[in-house]
Design a protein around this motif. Structure first.
Motif, PDB file in Angstrom:
ATOM      1  N   GLN A   1       0.821  -1.210   0.000  1.00 11.94           N
ATOM      2  CA  GLN A   1       0.000   0.000   0.000  1.00 11.94           C
ATOM      3  C   GLN A   1       0.855   1.261   0.000  1.00 11.94           C
ATOM      4  O   GLN A   1       0.605   2.211  -0.745  1.00 11.94           O
TER       5      GLN A   1
ATOM      6  N   SER B   1       3.830   1.524  -1.093  1.00 17.44           N
ATOM      7  CA  SER B   1       4.502   1.623  -2.393  1.00 17.44           C
ATOM      8  C   SER B   1       3.576   2.249  -3.425  1.00 17.44           C
ATOM      9  O   SER B   1       4.001   3.101  -4.231  1.00 17.44           O
ATOM     10  N   THR B   2       2.255   1.865  -3.386  1.00 14.42           N
ATOM     11  CA  THR B   2       1.271   2.438  -4.330  1.00 14.42           C
ATOM     12  C   THR B   2       1.065   3.925  -4.069  1.00 14.42           C
ATOM     13  O   THR B   2       1.049   4.747  -4.997  1.00 14.42           O
ATOM     14  N   GLN B   3       0.903   4.296  -2.806  1.00 10.10           N
ATOM     15  CA  GLN B   3       0.731   5.698  -2.458  1.00 10.10           C
ATOM     16  C   GLN B   3       1.968   6.512  -2.845  1.00 10.10           C
ATOM     17  O   GLN B   3       1.840   7.666  -3.294  1.00 10.10           O
TER      18      GLN B   3
ATOM     19  N   THR C   1       1.820   7.252  -6.531  1.00 10.90           N
ATOM     20  CA  THR C   1       0.833   8.308  -6.833  1.00 10.90           C
ATOM     21  C   THR C   1       1.366   9.671  -6.439  1.00 10.90           C
ATOM     22  O   THR C   1       1.248  10.660  -7.187  1.00 10.90           O
TER      23      THR C   1
END
Length: 747
Positions: free
Chosen positions: A276, A278-280, A283
């Motif tokens: 999570q 890493s995804t944020q 973005t």
């Protein structure tokens, strides 16, 4: 000067005579009597020595190595099982022959006081020797000498009664006992035999059984000590392992407590949180890139005077109205500037309105750049916070994994130590349980009994073998000595090496027979091998056409003492039987005719004839009942080379040619002086004398070469002073029968 042409040339390389088995057989056939005598002597000595030696008895016991018991010791030693093989049996044999085990046997049996094992080996038995001698030397000096040589009579009891066991005596006796022990393994089985020899049969049986018992006891003691050692070792290892198990379990519990907060979370939860974050982060990094792009665009457009929104666009109503108003004001300013002066109120009012619009547009541009900068800063802070959080979570994940690895490693070590501890504990219980029930790996299949008779080959057979070997060794030694002699051994060797014909072989005659001269001996004993050799030389010279009318023959040799004077006088005597012959003493430095040729005194000599003091006829000594005349040297002359090369000596020879049919000159040794080569000017041919087995081959070859290089003709070689008793010692030599020559005429 008269010189003959050389008809016989030496070969380019002397051919070495090959020795074959046939030569040795012929030599053995000729010397069989002496070989038989040598064999009989060796046979007698061997039989005497072997008969006087005490008999040796050997007792034997059979042992069996039981492989099913071998694993017990290996369990105690915590080693892998080893199959019983020949190496295992050989190891057991070496244990039997070890000094430690045999020393215990010596201490048990008292062999350190037994003369058979503590004194040097006896060459002969004193008791037997004394009985053979008839008791003459018993006591006194004989006993003292026997004791000094280590031949003291040993007591015949089975074992000595007294026992004294100093270490040096025990070791010496154990070493002697080792020499009496033989251990052999049986093929295709685990059995091996133990044999012990002694001069007393009962002692041999006792020693064989004692060694076997000591070996079994040693094996039991070794197994007991190994079991004890294994027990102590297992106890120490168990204590160490117990401490290591406690340490491993404590370290695992401590590590688990250190990471209790991490170990309570699931590894999947940590992985999901990392995904999570890493995804944020991705973005936020995209938003950062967009904010940085907007900031750069607004900054660039502000520098260019353009008005944009904070997002970089131009669709704001307010900004559009301001731009339209600015455009309208610029148009009006232009119109008014064309109609009015600079200070006209309308033109000034328009310019003030235009300035206010520009100010408001500048405020709008600054507001757009500030908003873009604020947005960029916010995006950077967001990315930084997310990166820090992701690194923190990743560090927690790494610490979690390291903690898990460390905890698992500690748990494995603790488990391994625990298993090893339990294994060693079970082995210790097993070893302790079996400590009191030790059994030997070897059992006795058959105990030794008292031997019924001595061992070994009977003395008579050994003596026969020794006699045969002694005779054969004598033959081989004699044959080899004959081959290694430096001189010429037989006529074929002379002809091969020198390339000349051997005219005759002159046997050796005892000096006592020649005390009155060679001529008188030939007159007295005409039917001997000695006289026959001269007749043979005369015949060979005649057949080879070496004898011309009024021929002059010189007889020479390499060195003095080769028998040339004897041969010259004997050949002249044979010529005188059918022709008028003159014998001249040519060795003017050492005259010897008066003592060797004939016991006569001469009035004049060669020197007197050469210098004209006397005539040849007045100087001759005539042999009675013969056509032989002898010209002595009379006295030694120091100027012999000049005399022999003078015209006077040449006239002497010419005068002799006119008077005699054959002239034989006894020339000096060729390599000792130059006189022999001086005689080459007046003689027709040379006869070269070579002493049998004495003159070295190189010396003879040098002398013959000097004659050939001088252009002198060689009529042949004569082998002198041949020993008829030793002639058969050389292969291929068949003149050993010269000593039977006399029987041919007496029968």
């Amino acid at each position: 000067m008269r010189r003959g042409t050389m008809t016989d040339t030496p070969p380019s390389a002397a051919r070495v005579r090959e020795v074959s088995l046939t030569d040795f057989i012929q030599y053995a056939r000729r010397k069989y009597v002496k070989a038989l005598l040598a064999g009989l002597v060796v046979f007698g000595v061997c039989l005497l020595v072997l008969s006087l030696r005490p008999p040796v008895y050997s007792a034997q016991t059979t042992l069996l190595y039981r492989p099913e018991q071998a694993d017990f010791a290996n369990v105690n030693l915590l080693a892998s099982g080893m199959d019983v093989s020949s190496a295992t049996i050989n190891n057991e044999i070496e244990i039997i022959r070890s000094t430690d085990l045999l020393s215990r046997v010596v201490e048990r049996t008292g062999l350190n006081r037994d003369p058979e094992f503590v004194t040097p080996a006896k060459l002969v038995d004193v008791d037997v020797l004394a009985s053979v001698a008839g008791g003459i030397f018993r006591g006194g000096a004989f006993d003292w000498a026997g004791s000094a040589l280590g031949w003291a009579r040993a007591p015949r009891d089975v074992m000595p009664a007294t026992r004294r066991m100093p270490a040096i005596d025990v070791v010496r006796a154990a070493s002697a006992l080792r020499g009496r022990i033989e251990v052999e393994s049986e093929r295709f089985s685990y059995a091996f035999t133990l044999s012990v020899s002694s001069t007393v049969p009962e002692k041999a049986a006792i020693l064989a059984n004692t060694v076997a018992d000591a070996y079994i006891e040693d094996q039991l003691e070794a197994k007991f000590s190994e079991t004890k050692r294994a027990t102590n070792w297992l106890s120490d290892r168990i204590a160490e392992l117990e401490a290591r198990v406690r340490e491993s379990e404590s370290a695992a519990a401590q590590k688990r407590a250190e990471f209790s907060e991490i170990s309570g979370r699931d590894a999947g939860t940590i992985s999901q949180q990392i995904a999570q974050l890493s995804t944020q982060l991705v973005t936020a990094q995209s938003a950062l890139t967009a904010a940085r792009s907007r900031y750069e665009i607004t900054s660039r457009r502000r520098e260019q005077g353009e008005v944009v929104d904070s997002d970089g666009g131009q669709n704001s109503d307010t900004i559009n109205r301001l731009i339209e108003l600015r455009t309208d004001l610029r148009r009006r300013e232009a119109e008014l500037s064309g109609r009015y002066l600079e200070k006209h109120p309308k033109l000034i009012a328009v310019r003030e309105d235009l300035a206010q619009v520009e100010a408001r547009l500048q405020q709008a541009r600054n507001a757009s750049v500030g908003d873009a900068r604020a947005e960029l800063r916010a995006a950077e802070i967001t990315v930084q916070n997310l990166s820090n959080e992701l690194r923190r979570v990743e560090r927690q994940a790494q610490d979690f994994r390291q903690a898990e690895v460390a905890i698992r490693q500690l748990e494995r070590e603790a488990e391994t130590d625990r298993n090893l501890y339990e294994t060693y504990l079970s082995r210790l219980r097993e070893t302790t349980a079996k400590e009191d029930v030790q059994t030997a790996d070897v059992r006795v299949l058959q105990r030794a009994s008292v031997p019924g008779g001595p061992v070994g080959v009977p003395p008579l057979l050994l003596a026969i073998a020794g006699g045969a070997g002694g005779g054969a060794l004598w033959l081989c030694f004699g044959f080899a000595v004959g081959l290694l002699r430096q001189g010429f051994n037989h006529r074929e060797e002379v002809e091969e090496v020198l390339g000349e014909t051997v005219l005759a072989v002159v046997p050796e005659v005892a000096p006592r027979h020649l005390q009155r001269g060679v001529v008188e001996y030939l007159q007295r004993e005409p039917d001997t091998g000695f006289a026959e050799s001269f007749r043979k030389a005369k015949s060979v010279l005649a057949l080879r056409s070496m004898m011309t009318n009024n021929a002059v023959i010189c007889v020479t040799s390499s060195v003095p003492g080769e028998g040339k004077t004897t041969f010259a006088s004997g050949l002249a005597y044979e010529f005188a039987k059918s022709k008028r012959c003159l014998l001249i003493e040519g060795d003017l430095r050492r005259p010897s005719f008066a003592s060797r040729v004939m016991n006569r005194d001469a009035t004049y000599g060669v020197g007197d004839v050469v210098d004209g003091t006397a005539s040849l006829e007045d100087s001759l000594v005539t042999v009675a009942e013969s056509n032989l005349s002898v010209l002595f040297a009379k006295r030694a002359l120091s100027n012999s080379p000049q005399l022999l090369e003078s015209e006077g000596f040449a006239r002497l020879i010419e005068t002799a040619r006119n008077t005699f049919d054959v002239i034989v000159i006894d020339a000096p040794p060729l390599l000792a002086t130059s006189d022999a080569l001086a005689l080459g000017q007046v003689c027709d041919s040379f006869i070269y004398a070579v002493r049998w087995r004495t003159t070295e081959k190189g010396v003879v070859k040098a002398g013959v070469k000097s004659l050939r290089d001088s252009g002198c003709r060689i009529a042949g070689i004569v082998m002198t002073r041949f020993d008829t008793q030793k002639g058969g010692e050389v292969p291929g030599y068949y003149y050993e029968n010269y000593n039977r020559y006399d029987k041919y005429y007496t029968k």
